[in-house]
Structures are given as C-alpha cells and as structure tokens.
Design an enzyme around this catalytic site. Structure first.
Site, short mmCIF file in Angstrom:
data_model
loop_
_atom_site.label_atom_id
_atom_site.label_comp_id
_atom_site.label_asym_id
_atom_site.label_seq_id
_atom_site.Cartn_x
_atom_site.Cartn_y
_atom_site.Cartn_z
N GLY A 1 4.19 2.86 -1.41
CA GLY A 1 3.06 2.01 -1.06
C GLY A 1 2.44 2.32 0.28
O GLY A 1 1.42 1.72 0.63
N CYS A 2 3.00 3.23 1.05
CA CYS A 2 2.47 3.56 2.37
C CYS A 2 1.19 4.39 2.22
O CYS A 2 1.19 5.43 1.57
CB CYS A 2 3.51 4.34 3.18
SG CYS A 2 2.88 4.90 4.79
#
Length: 143
Positions: free
Chosen positions: A11-12
């Site tokens: 999710g970064c």
C-alpha cells in the site's frame, strides 16, 4: 532485463512508484511484503550489511520520525534486534536480483545495477524512497 524480488510495505505509494518504474524499464517483479516475511538476522543482513547501521532504517517510520528510535545512536546488534521485532522500521524496498541483495532505492545505483528508463531515473531523483512528500498517509494500505 532482470527478475527482481521486491520487498515492500503493501500500500505504500513510494513503493508503488518504484515498482512501476522498474516494470517500465522491462524488469519482472516478484513482490513480497516486507512486514510479513519471516526475517532472520542473517537474511536481513544479506540486504543491509554493506550499509552503515543508520541507513538500515526507514526515516519516515513513526518511531524514527518522533525521535523514539535514533538510528545514529544504535550499534549493529541493537539495530538488528529492533528491525527484526518491528519490520516497519526497515528501510525499503529491499531488492534481490539473483544472489545480489540491496536495501533502499538509490536511483543512480539502481540504474547502474539493473537499469532504469531515462525518464524514470530523472523522476526517481525527486521522490526515490519512502512515502510521497514524507507523508505516512500515502503509505496506508489501499482499501
């Protein structure tokens, strides 16, 4: 082109950009979670050992940003114990091509090592590591 094992924080946004730039350069990626990998001291040191201890740490991790963890004050043994206990502290991504392993994403070094497209290399100099503009919000997992 290279086959890269890419350890990320899922999710970064920063890792998402890095993966796209590597794919744009024609590389194939096997993506793994940095947070759930069953790290051992030896396996993690394979990525981090050439770097100074302070460079093993993710500078935008909440405990580092708050000053609770001060990487420059840590020895190898203490730093490694912290990283194994809390993988969010590990500088990311971790990259593996064949037997070679590296920690972090230094655009010129990645370009020399496995190659990036010229436009990606230029963009990477602006936002190469961590979250966009240092914002932890951009690193929250996508829903």
């Amino acid at each position: 082109m290279a086959h890269i094992v890419f350890f990320e924080k899922p999710g970064c946004a920063g890792n998402a950009r890095q993966k796209q730039w590597l794919r744009d350069a024609g590389h194939q990626l096997s993506v793994r979670s940095l947070l759930t990998e069953p790290w051992t001291a030896a396996s993690l040191l394979d990525f981090l050992d050439p770097l100074p201890v302070a460079d093993w740490f993710n500078r935008v991790a909440p405990r580092v940003k708050s000053g609770e963890v001060q990487p420059e004050q840590l020895g190898r043994t203490e730093a490694l114990a912290l990283l194994l206990a809390e993988p969010l502290l590990i500088r990311r991504p971790l990259l593996q091509v064949g037997a070679e392993r590296r920690g972090g994403f230094d655009p010129p070094a990645v370009d020399r090592w496995i190659g990036l497209t010229p436009d990606a290399a230029a963009r990477l100099r602006e936002t190469s590591e961590g979250c966009a503009a240092g914002s932890m919000a951009s690193c929250r997992p996508t829903e």
